[in-house]
Design a protein around this motif. Structure first.
Motif, short mmCIF file in Angstrom:
data_model
loop_
_atom_site.label_atom_id
_atom_site.label_comp_id
_atom_site.label_asym_id
_atom_site.label_seq_id
_atom_site.Cartn_x
_atom_site.Cartn_y
_atom_site.Cartn_z
N GLY A 74 -4.45 7.53 13.14
CA GLY A 74 -5.61 7.44 12.26
C GLY A 74 -6.58 6.69 12.53
N LYS A 75 -6.78 5.75 13.30
CA LYS A 75 -7.83 4.89 13.66
C LYS A 75 -8.45 5.68 14.79
N GLN A 76 -7.98 6.36 15.65
CA GLN A 76 -8.35 7.23 16.55
C GLN A 76 -9.53 8.27 15.95
N ILE A 123 -6.86 6.09 3.88
CA ILE A 123 -5.50 6.31 3.78
C ILE A 123 -4.62 5.98 4.91
N LEU A 124 -5.01 6.93 6.10
CA LEU A 124 -4.40 7.02 7.52
C LEU A 124 -4.57 5.85 8.05
N THR A 125 -5.53 4.90 7.95
CA THR A 125 -5.79 3.55 8.92
C THR A 125 -5.18 2.32 7.95
N SER A 182 -2.35 -0.27 6.94
CA SER A 182 -0.87 -0.53 7.43
C SER A 182 0.21 0.04 6.40
N PRO A 183 1.32 0.12 7.06
CA PRO A 183 2.39 0.75 6.04
C PRO A 183 2.60 -0.19 5.08
N GLY A 184 2.90 0.35 3.93
CA GLY A 184 3.14 -0.88 2.64
C GLY A 184 2.26 -0.97 1.98
N THR A 185 0.94 -0.83 2.37
CA THR A 185 -0.18 -1.18 1.74
C THR A 185 -0.84 -0.25 0.77
N VAL A 186 -0.50 1.06 0.87
CA VAL A 186 -0.84 2.16 0.22
C VAL A 186 -0.02 2.10 -1.03
N ARG A 187 -0.72 2.34 -2.48
CA ARG A 187 -0.08 2.32 -3.54
C ARG A 187 -0.56 3.59 -4.31
#
Length: 107
Positions: A61-63, A96-98, A100-105
């Protein structure tokens, strides 16, 4: 800091060259219609053929974000001060893609 991915470089070079050629050969109002339509089609392509057809980890996602923000936006920035406004859904997806896992709600 990351660089634009090598796979994206050829496409970006062709895009920049084609738009520069168009700028030199056609009038401003036609050029406006062309680059806006091109931005719309590129936006749709990136969403449908790149984002929706692949699985991304945070690094991927960052790329993609680097490719878009340092590769695509500057090209369209030659024609507008707000190139990101022509890629709004993609900009949201990159956020969203960038994450960290768990931060998107989802609300």
């Amino acid at each position: 800091s990351k660089a634009v991915s090598p796979l994206m470089c050829d496409m970006l070079q062709a895009l920049a060259f084609s738009l520069d050629t168009a700028r030199r050969r056609i009038n401003a109002s036609c050029l406006q219609q062309i680059w806006v339509k091109l931005a719309q089609r590129l936006h749709t392509f990136l969403l449908e053929e790149v984002v929706l057809q692949n699985k991304f980890n945070v690094e991927g996602g960052k790329q993609l974000e680097v490719d878009v923000r340092t590769g695509i936006f500057p090209i369209f920035g030659e024609f507008t001060t707000t190139p990101q406004s022509y890629f709004t859904d993609l900009t949201d997806v990159l956020s969203i893609l960038t994450c960290s896992p768990g931060t998107v709600r989802l609300a």
